[in-house]
Write an enzyme that holds these catalytic residues in place. Structure first.
Site, mmCIF file in Angstrom:
data_model
loop_
_atom_site.group_PDB
_atom_site.id
_atom_site.type_symbol
_atom_site.label_atom_id
_atom_site.label_comp_id
_atom_site.label_asym_id
_atom_site.label_seq_id
_atom_site.Cartn_x
_atom_site.Cartn_y
_atom_site.Cartn_z
ATOM 1 N N THR A 74 -5.095 58.840 -15.267
ATOM 2 C CA THR A 74 -5.334 60.180 -15.828
ATOM 3 C C THR A 74 -6.786 60.323 -16.280
ATOM 4 O O THR A 74 -7.496 61.242 -15.860
ATOM 5 C CB THR A 74 -4.388 60.422 -17.031
ATOM 6 O OG1 THR A 74 -3.045 60.243 -16.587
ATOM 7 C CG2 THR A 74 -4.560 61.806 -17.592
ATOM 8 N N ARG B 24 -5.095 49.029 -9.691
ATOM 9 C CA ARG B 24 -4.052 48.053 -9.389
ATOM 10 C C ARG B 24 -3.565 48.223 -7.956
ATOM 11 O O ARG B 24 -3.297 47.274 -7.266
ATOM 12 C CB ARG B 24 -2.878 48.277 -10.358
ATOM 13 C CG ARG B 24 -2.534 47.076 -11.167
ATOM 14 C CD ARG B 24 -1.445 47.342 -12.176
ATOM 15 N NE ARG B 24 -1.298 48.745 -12.551
ATOM 16 C CZ ARG B 24 -0.923 49.164 -13.742
ATOM 17 N NH1 ARG B 24 -0.673 48.292 -14.685
ATOM 18 N NH2 ARG B 24 -0.794 50.438 -14.003
ATOM 19 N N GLY C 98 -9.030 62.559 -28.280
ATOM 20 C CA GLY C 98 -9.267 63.082 -26.924
ATOM 21 C C GLY C 98 -10.642 63.717 -26.796
ATOM 22 O O GLY C 98 -11.666 63.039 -26.852
ATOM 23 N N ILE D 154 -12.086 65.810 -28.944
ATOM 24 C CA ILE D 154 -12.736 66.187 -30.219
ATOM 25 C C ILE D 154 -13.832 65.172 -30.558
ATOM 26 O O ILE D 154 -13.565 63.972 -30.549
ATOM 27 C CB ILE D 154 -11.735 66.156 -31.395
ATOM 28 C CG1 ILE D 154 -10.516 67.005 -31.116
ATOM 29 C CG2 ILE D 154 -12.400 66.608 -32.669
ATOM 30 C CD1 ILE D 154 -9.514 66.937 -32.262
ATOM 31 N N GLY E 64 0.430 64.135 -18.613
ATOM 32 C CA GLY E 64 -0.617 63.110 -18.708
ATOM 33 C C GLY E 64 -1.038 62.799 -20.128
ATOM 34 O O GLY E 64 -2.073 62.187 -20.365
ATOM 35 N N LYS F 110 -5.509 54.647 -33.916
ATOM 36 C CA LYS F 110 -6.622 55.605 -34.066
ATOM 37 C C LYS F 110 -7.086 55.666 -35.522
ATOM 38 O O LYS F 110 -8.281 55.795 -35.799
ATOM 39 C CB LYS F 110 -6.179 56.982 -33.578
ATOM 40 C CG LYS F 110 -6.013 57.037 -32.064
ATOM 41 C CD LYS F 110 -5.294 58.295 -31.634
ATOM 42 C CE LYS F 110 -5.217 58.413 -30.127
ATOM 43 N NZ LYS F 110 -4.287 59.453 -29.680
HETATM 44 P P1 NDP Z 1 -3.186 55.495 -16.690
HETATM 45 O O1 NDP Z 1 -2.007 54.618 -16.786
HETATM 46 O O2 NDP Z 1 -3.041 56.873 -16.157
HETATM 47 O O3 NDP Z 1 -4.343 54.773 -15.838
HETATM 48 C C1 NDP Z 1 -4.634 53.407 -15.949
HETATM 49 C C2 NDP Z 1 -5.520 53.011 -14.782
HETATM 50 O O4 NDP Z 1 -5.892 51.654 -14.923
HETATM 51 C C3 NDP Z 1 -4.845 53.130 -13.418
HETATM 52 O O5 NDP Z 1 -5.778 53.567 -12.465
HETATM 53 C C4 NDP Z 1 -4.387 51.698 -13.095
HETATM 54 O O6 NDP Z 1 -4.400 51.419 -11.709
HETATM 55 C C5 NDP Z 1 -5.499 50.909 -13.763
HETATM 56 N N1 NDP Z 1 -5.040 49.604 -14.238
HETATM 57 C C6 NDP Z 1 -4.242 49.346 -15.297
HETATM 58 N N2 NDP Z 1 -4.100 48.017 -15.458
HETATM 59 C C7 NDP Z 1 -4.814 47.428 -14.469
HETATM 60 C C8 NDP Z 1 -5.054 46.071 -14.094
HETATM 61 N N3 NDP Z 1 -4.534 45.060 -14.772
HETATM 62 N N4 NDP Z 1 -5.869 45.841 -13.041
HETATM 63 C C9 NDP Z 1 -6.411 46.863 -12.342
HETATM 64 N N5 NDP Z 1 -6.228 48.168 -12.658
HETATM 65 C C10 NDP Z 1 -5.418 48.438 -13.706
HETATM 66 O O7 NDP Z 1 -3.804 55.553 -18.170
HETATM 67 P P2 NDP Z 1 -4.673 56.718 -18.822
HETATM 68 O O8 NDP Z 1 -5.743 57.116 -17.908
HETATM 69 O O9 NDP Z 1 -3.773 57.735 -19.398
HETATM 70 O O10 NDP Z 1 -5.274 55.917 -20.085
HETATM 71 C C11 NDP Z 1 -6.334 55.018 -19.944
HETATM 72 C C12 NDP Z 1 -6.879 54.670 -21.310
HETATM 73 O O11 NDP Z 1 -7.350 55.840 -21.945
HETATM 74 C C13 NDP Z 1 -5.857 54.051 -22.267
HETATM 75 O O12 NDP Z 1 -6.505 53.121 -23.080
HETATM 76 C C14 NDP Z 1 -5.401 55.244 -23.079
HETATM 77 O O13 NDP Z 1 -4.919 54.869 -24.342
HETATM 78 C C15 NDP Z 1 -6.694 55.998 -23.191
HETATM 79 N N6 NDP Z 1 -6.576 57.417 -23.479
HETATM 80 C C16 NDP Z 1 -5.722 58.190 -22.719
HETATM 81 C C17 NDP Z 1 -5.654 59.545 -22.917
HETATM 82 C C18 NDP Z 1 -4.751 60.428 -22.139
HETATM 83 O O14 NDP Z 1 -4.661 61.618 -22.449
HETATM 84 N N7 NDP Z 1 -4.082 59.940 -21.104
HETATM 85 C C19 NDP Z 1 -6.470 60.191 -23.969
HETATM 86 C C20 NDP Z 1 -7.345 59.284 -24.696
HETATM 87 C C21 NDP Z 1 -7.380 57.949 -24.439
HETATM 88 P P3 NDP Z 1 -3.410 52.157 -10.684
HETATM 89 O O15 NDP Z 1 -3.836 53.601 -10.687
HETATM 90 O O16 NDP Z 1 -3.637 51.518 -9.369
HETATM 91 O O17 NDP Z 1 -2.043 51.953 -11.269
HETATM 92 N N1 HSE Z 2 -1.203 59.143 -25.754
HETATM 93 C C1 HSE Z 2 -2.271 59.675 -26.530
HETATM 94 C C2 HSE Z 2 -1.803 60.913 -27.254
HETATM 95 C C3 HSE Z 2 -3.443 59.988 -25.654
HETATM 96 O O1 HSE Z 2 -0.742 61.442 -26.916
HETATM 97 O O2 HSE Z 2 -2.486 61.352 -28.173
HETATM 98 C C4 HSE Z 2 -4.671 60.403 -26.418
HETATM 99 O O3 HSE Z 2 -5.219 59.314 -27.091
#
Ligand code: NDP
Ligand code: HSE
Length: 434
Positions: free
Chosen positions: A16, A48, A136, A138, A189, A207
């Site tokens: 995401t 992955r 996020g 902010i 997401g 957080k």
């Molecule tokens: P997702 O699960 O959507 O994406 C994770 C990505 O990392 C994927 O592309 C996955 O690969 C890859 N990945 C995970 N583990 C491995 C590994 N061991 N080796 C290689 N690739 C790996 O997570 P998000 O994008 O939602 O979140 C990412 C980070 O951002 C987290 O720390 C989350 O807490 C933080 N965050 C998320 C927010 C949100 O709104 N979603 C907001 C703020 C922070 P593949 O695609 O091939 O599975």
């Molecule tokens: N899972 C988190 C939330 C993403 O819902 O706030 C943003 O850090």
């Protein structure tokens, strides 16, 4: 004609947030190059699954499943949006040791290893930037680290989890069920890969630990922050909260008590007239009270692809500019941390909403009132709706207390829970004047 060297970026993760980062960099290519003084160039992207669907802007030749292929490049910035503690932590350490600046959105990692990682960044003379880890889109990290650096922060209140706020808002607005709203938050997401991190309060606690580093200069172990999620909130709680003039929000709270800090994360009743009552859906909000400034409120989208990408890319621009101007690590060196004691939850004072689902028979109200009185808990308001349709059905007794210490309320609930008339565990929600 001389060509300006690009800023080389390695992206760890393309889910995401990573997808949003690629889209934003591609969408604002020229604009960002002008800001940084050089184009941003994505060199490698760790994933992955090579064949999983990606945003259209993500080029197939960037993708690899081998971390070595990312870290062996000569990178200026490594962006970690994998999530989880490992391998994210180990990969970040290696990036820092190789002299790359690091941008991360990973609050779980920061809450568990933040002080050590910051130390390693300082040692390597590079930046560790983490705006997207809280709120996020902010700019709360920047606000605390830079804008309020001249003031003394005494307290902060935050709606820090977009998933919880979305679920609570929609449960109340549409009278929807918890599981159904969680599924929606996941599809949008907002939720973590492991959604219990959201709904059981751990994400908000992580957080709060990150914000406490910046607001209070505190090194805190997230496992020591009293943390409750939203699973137990049901439609009856929304109904009675509304009747007393409140709504229910999931809050993260930090407050100084001399040298000690009170940190806690839990659902709470918030007056319908409070600005927090209208921070709805995926919006997050943080109110900081500075000694000189007074209250300062930031509200915006706290999760999701593009809002989070805005924060990540802003960090990339910042750290890339510091590198180009020969001052990498300056912002990171400004973060000073020390251990601070935590105030136990039983010493916190608040008003409380108590719900007892009980048999409808003589002596029940007396039993509840006596249990509270025995611990010196004073009742401000009480409601019991009419008799249940069938005698065997429980009725709810609702009580709002005056301000009291949590320890006294907990002891009273323990005693009342031994009474035979109770038909389920008593519910306690704190009332926050925010
Ligand atoms: P997702 O699960 O959507 O994406 C994770 C990505 O990392 C994927 O592309 C996955 O690969 C890859 N990945 C995970 N583990 C491995 C590994 N061991 N080796 C290689 N690739 C790996 O997570 P998000 O994008 O939602 O979140 C990412 C980070 O951002 C987290 O720390 C989350 O807490 C933080 N965050 C998320 C927010 C949100 O709104 N979603 C907001 C703020 C922070 P593949 O695609 O091939 O599975
Ligand atoms: N899972 C988190 C939330 C993403 O819902 O706030 C943003 O850090």
């Amino acid at each position: 004609m001389s060509r300006v060297a690009s800023v080389k970026i390695g992206l760890l993760g393309c889910g995401t947030v990573g997808g949003g980062v690629i889209r934003l960099i591609e969408r604002h290519r020229a604009y960002l190059a002008a800001k940084v003084g050089a184009p941003l160039e994505i060199v490698r992207v760790l994933v992955r699954e090579l064949d999983a669907p990606r945003v259209p802007e993500c080029r197939r030749e960037w993708l690899t499943t081998d971390p070595e292929q990312v870290l062996s490049e000569e990178l200026d910035v490594v962006v970690e949006v994998l999530g989880g503690e490992e391998p994210a932590g180990a990969l970040l350490r290696r990036a820092l040791a190789r002299g790359a600046s690091v941008v991360t959105a990973n609050k779980l990692l920061l809450a568990r290893q933040g002080p050590a990682l910051l130390g390693e960044a300082v040692e390597a003379g590079v930046d560790l930037a983490f705006e997207a880890s809280v709120g996020g889109g902010i700019p709360i990290v920047r606000t605390l680290r830079e804008a309020l650096t001249s003031d003394w922060v005494g307290s902060l209140h935050g709606i820090l989890n977009g998933t919880c706020n979305y679920i609570l808002t929609e449960m109340q607005r549409r009278r929807a069920g918890f599981e159904e709203m969680l599924a929606e938050a996941q599809a949008l997401g907002y939720a973590e890969a492991e959604p219990s991190l959201d709904v059981d309060g751990h994400d908000a606690a992580q957080k709060l630990v990150v914000l406490s580093m910046l607001a209070f200069g505190a090194k805190v172990d997230a496992a020591r922050v009293p943390t409750e999620g939203i699973r137990k909130i049901d439609q009856l709680d929304f109904h009675y909260a509304d009747r007393f003039g409140y709504t229910i929000k999931h809050l993260a709270i930090g407050r100084e008590h001399g040298e000690a800090l009170s940190l806690r994360v839990h659902p709470a009743l918030v007056a319908k007239s409070s600005v927090f009552a209208n921070i709805d859906g995926v919006l997050n909000g943080v109110r900081v009270i500075g000694e000189a400034l007074g209250p300062c409120l930031l509200v915006g989208r706290g999760a999701g692809e593009m809002p989070t990408a805005v924060s990540v890319v802003a960090d990339i621009v910042d750290v890339a500019r510091s590198r180009r101007e020969g001052e990498p690590g300056l912002a990171t060196r400004g973060i000073q941390l020390q251990e601070r004691p935590l105030l136990p939850l039983e010493d916190v004072e608040s008003r409380y909403y108590l719900r007892f689902d009980v048999e409808d028979r003589p002596g029940v109200l007396g039993g509840i009132a006596n249990g509270l009185a025995a611990e010196g808990v004073s009742i401000e308001q009480m409601v019991q709706d009419g008799r249940a349709r069938a005698l065997e059905q429980p009725v709810s007794v609702l009580i709002i207390t005056h301000v009291t210490r949590e320890g006294a309320v907990q002891r009273a609930l323990e005693a009342i829970s031994r009474q035979p008339f109770l038909r389920g565990p008593a519910r306690l929600l704190r009332i926050e004047d925010v």
